[in-house]
Design an enzyme around this catalytic site. Structure first.
Site, PDB file in Angstrom:
ATOM      1  N   GLY A 146       0.583  -6.852 -57.118  1.00 18.29           N
ATOM      2  CA  GLY A 146       0.061  -7.175 -58.445  1.00 18.29           C
ATOM      3  C   GLY A 146       0.903  -8.254 -59.107  1.00 18.29           C
ATOM      4  O   GLY A 146       2.122  -8.283 -58.951  1.00 18.29           O
ATOM      5  N   GLY A 155     -10.301  -4.600 -51.040  1.00 17.73           N
ATOM      6  CA  GLY A 155      -9.306  -5.544 -50.518  1.00 17.73           C
ATOM      7  C   GLY A 155      -8.435  -4.827 -49.494  1.00 17.73           C
ATOM      8  O   GLY A 155      -8.862  -3.834 -48.899  1.00 17.73           O
ATOM      9  N   ILE A 213      -5.825  -2.872 -49.777  1.00 18.61           N
ATOM     10  CA  ILE A 213      -5.530  -1.464 -50.065  1.00 18.61           C
ATOM     11  C   ILE A 213      -6.794  -0.615 -49.941  1.00 18.61           C
ATOM     12  O   ILE A 213      -6.772   0.472 -49.347  1.00 18.61           O
ATOM     13  CB  ILE A 213      -4.902  -1.327 -51.478  1.00 18.61           C
ATOM     14  CG1 ILE A 213      -3.512  -1.981 -51.492  1.00 18.61           C
ATOM     15  CG2 ILE A 213      -4.824   0.137 -51.896  1.00 18.61           C
ATOM     16  CD1 ILE A 213      -2.940  -2.205 -52.883  1.00 18.61           C
ATOM     17  N   ARG A 262      -3.430  -0.382 -61.515  1.00 10.73           N
ATOM     18  CA  ARG A 262      -2.573  -0.498 -62.692  1.00 10.73           C
ATOM     19  C   ARG A 262      -3.097   0.461 -63.756  1.00 10.73           C
ATOM     20  O   ARG A 262      -4.321   0.677 -63.868  1.00 10.73           O
ATOM     21  CB  ARG A 262      -2.595  -1.930 -63.257  1.00 10.73           C
ATOM     22  CG  ARG A 262      -1.785  -2.932 -62.451  1.00 10.73           C
ATOM     23  CD  ARG A 262      -0.273  -2.711 -62.591  1.00 10.73           C
ATOM     24  NE  ARG A 262       0.516  -3.643 -61.785  1.00 10.73           N
ATOM     25  CZ  ARG A 262       0.900  -3.435 -60.524  1.00 10.73           C
ATOM     26  NH1 ARG A 262       0.561  -2.315 -59.909  1.00 10.73           N
ATOM     27  NH2 ARG A 262       1.630  -4.320 -59.890  1.00 10.73           N
ATOM     28  N   ASP A 289      -1.303   7.133 -59.756  1.00  8.91           N
ATOM     29  CA  ASP A 289       0.032   6.649 -59.373  1.00  8.91           C
ATOM     30  C   ASP A 289       0.535   5.642 -60.402  1.00  8.91           C
ATOM     31  O   ASP A 289       1.696   5.251 -60.368  1.00  8.91           O
ATOM     32  CB  ASP A 289      -0.002   6.000 -57.984  1.00  8.91           C
ATOM     33  CG  ASP A 289       1.404   5.643 -57.472  1.00  8.91           C
ATOM     34  OD1 ASP A 289       2.318   6.477 -57.660  1.00  8.91           O
ATOM     35  OD2 ASP A 289       1.579   4.552 -56.900  1.00  8.91           O
ATOM     36  N   GLU A 295       4.722   3.004 -68.312  1.00 10.00           N
ATOM     37  CA  GLU A 295       5.526   3.572 -67.230  1.00 10.00           C
ATOM     38  C   GLU A 295       6.988   3.402 -67.605  1.00 10.00           C
ATOM     39  O   GLU A 295       7.379   2.289 -67.925  1.00 10.00           O
ATOM     40  CB  GLU A 295       5.231   2.854 -65.911  1.00 10.00           C
ATOM     41  CG  GLU A 295       3.824   3.143 -65.408  1.00 10.00           C
ATOM     42  CD  GLU A 295       3.490   2.445 -64.102  1.00 10.00           C
ATOM     43  OE1 GLU A 295       4.392   1.837 -63.496  1.00 10.00           O
ATOM     44  OE2 GLU A 295       2.325   2.503 -63.692  1.00 10.00           O
ATOM     45  N   HIS A 319       4.437   5.979 -59.912  1.00  5.94           N
ATOM     46  CA  HIS A 319       4.270   4.643 -59.317  1.00  5.94           C
ATOM     47  C   HIS A 319       5.114   4.485 -58.042  1.00  5.94           C
ATOM     48  O   HIS A 319       6.044   3.675 -57.999  1.00  5.94           O
ATOM     49  CB  HIS A 319       4.612   3.549 -60.342  1.00  5.94           C
ATOM     50  CG  HIS A 319       4.027   2.205 -59.978  1.00  5.94           C
ATOM     51  ND1 HIS A 319       3.706   1.248 -60.906  1.00  5.94           N
ATOM     52  CD2 HIS A 319       3.699   1.657 -58.772  1.00  5.94           C
ATOM     53  CE1 HIS A 319       3.221   0.170 -60.300  1.00  5.94           C
ATOM     54  NE2 HIS A 319       3.213   0.406 -58.991  1.00  5.94           N
ATOM     55  N   ILE A 320       4.735   5.259 -57.032  1.00  2.15           N
ATOM     56  CA  ILE A 320       5.480   5.225 -55.757  1.00  2.15           C
ATOM     57  C   ILE A 320       4.653   4.645 -54.615  1.00  2.15           C
ATOM     58  O   ILE A 320       5.019   4.775 -53.448  1.00  2.15           O
ATOM     59  CB  ILE A 320       5.974   6.638 -55.349  1.00  2.15           C
ATOM     60  CG1 ILE A 320       4.794   7.614 -55.230  1.00  2.15           C
ATOM     61  CG2 ILE A 320       7.020   7.150 -56.332  1.00  2.15           C
ATOM     62  CD1 ILE A 320       5.163   8.923 -54.534  1.00  2.15           C
ATOM     63  N   GLY A 321       3.541   3.977 -54.972  1.00  2.02           N
ATOM     64  CA  GLY A 321       2.627   3.465 -53.941  1.00  2.02           C
ATOM     65  C   GLY A 321       3.315   2.758 -52.783  1.00  2.02           C
ATOM     66  O   GLY A 321       3.047   3.039 -51.624  1.00  2.02           O
ATOM     67  N   SER A 322       4.187   1.834 -53.099  1.00  3.78           N
ATOM     68  CA  SER A 322       4.820   1.049 -52.029  1.00  3.78           C
ATOM     69  C   SER A 322       6.240   1.521 -51.725  1.00  3.78           C
ATOM     70  O   SER A 322       6.978   0.850 -51.009  1.00  3.78           O
ATOM     71  CB  SER A 322       4.825  -0.433 -52.409  1.00  3.78           C
ATOM     72  OG  SER A 322       5.632  -0.631 -53.556  1.00  3.78           O
TER      73      SER A 322
END
Ligand SMILES: O=C(O)C(=O)CO
Length: 331
Positions: free
Chosen positions: A89, A166, A168, A248, A272, A277, A296-299
């Site tokens: 992002g 996309g 993801i 987001r 997430d 945040e 927010h632990i996606g990556s």
């Protein structure tokens, strides 16, 4: 390499992976400032430190979601060539301002798609099988007995709607393909050639909202997508719908989501990403038993963060040695 050694590269975090630092140190002088995010504890001191270190930088490797403001760019100075954000992002990067100043921008798509998709699957299961309530029972030592425990919903046989097919979104469909999903729908600006192999059917947002048991948000935040989930669009969802957001926080009007979850107009949500945040611990969303939230632990895996850092660093190397960016936003 010797000619670039005097170029300064600022990395806006003290815990940037060493794999990424090694790439930078081979070519440049690397300076690290503490991580800094608006609203977080210590943010002001960290920002002061960042502002002290930023002047004279030729590149910024941007780790936080702290916005790239005019103030930061002015402080950096006119020699700044590139902002390389270690994220897919780039809604925090002030694209028009970078463009106006002729500063390049790169991001880190693709390398994080599988890790974020794993979290999307985790949120689907966590929300559908009511992990928040169930974990609460375990913590309290009061497990519900009997045949009708806290009953959830199946993924098997369901319709899963992906908003944004996309990297993801596609990785999420791939991961769910062993779950005996009944039907995959997707929506977006245009049909995607990859959809055929994934057995995903293109449809309008409205149709997707009306038909899906699971709705996964995997789109970037833009003026067009901000609050795309609001009281109107929530009202189009099925009563048993489960909303998952790995994009987001601002894709969702949280006030409207709160009402929909509280009144059980939809079944559950898994997030997430939130606004803000971190979500304050006394935020009313956290009082909802049918909401499953992650910070927010996606990556956030060792391998993915390392891959992101190496890619972000190599974009800087290319920008400062006259080569095309690997993953350009503003080439
Ligand atoms: O890559 C992004 O955009 C993220 O949110 C990282 O977790």
């Amino acid at each position: 390499t010797n000619m670039t050694k005097n170029l300064k590269v600022l990395v806006s975090s003290n815990d940037y992976p060493s794999s990424g630092l090694d790439v930078l140190r081979e070519h440049f002088t690397v300076v690290q400032s503490p991580y800094c995010n608006f609203g977080e504890e210590g943010a002001n001191e960290n920002k002061a430190e960042l502002l002290k270190l930023i002047p004279g930088s030729s590149a910024l490797v941007w780790i936080s979601h702290h916005p790239i403001t005019k103030e930061l760019l002015d402080k950096a100075g006119p020699q700044l060539k590139i902002v390389s954000t270690a994220s897919a992002g780039y809604n925090h990067c002030n694209v028009p301002e970078l463009k106006a100043r002729g500063i390049k921008l790169s991001n880190t798509p693709n390398v994080l798609s599988s890790a974020v998709a794993e979290i999307a699957v985790g949120l689907i299961l966590g929300a559908a099988r009511r992990f928040t309530e169930n974990l609460d029972q375990v913590r309290r030592g009061e497990w519900e007995n009997g045949f009708n425990k806290v009953l959830g919903q199946d993924v098997r046989g369901s319709t899963v709607g992906i908003v944004g097919l996309g990297g993801i979104g596609q990785a999420t469909v791939k991961r769910l393909s062993g779950f005996e999903v009944g039907k995959f729908l997707y929506t977006g600006h245009r049909e995607k050639p990859e959809a055929k192999a994934l057995n995903a059917e293109f449809t309008s947002l409205d149709n997707l909202l009306e038909q899906s048991d699971f709705i996964v948000l995997a789109v970037p935040l833009t003026d067009e997508t901000r609050h795309m989930i609001n009281s109107t669009t929530l009202g189009k969802m099925k009563k048993n719908a489960i909303l998952v957001n790995v994009g987001r926080g601002d894709l969702v009007d949280q006030e409207a989501l709160y009402e929909a979850l509280k009144n059980k107009n939809i079944y559950a949500a898994g997030l997430d990403v939130t606004t803000p945040e971190p979500l304050p611990k006394d935020h009313k969303l956290l009082t909802l038993p049918n909401l499953f939230v992650l910070p927010h632990i996606g990556s956030a895996t060792l391998r993915t963060r390392s891959d992101m850092a190496v890619l972000a660093s190599n974009n800087v190397v290319n920008a400062l040695t006259g080569k095309p960016l690997i993953t350009p936003v503003l080439p």
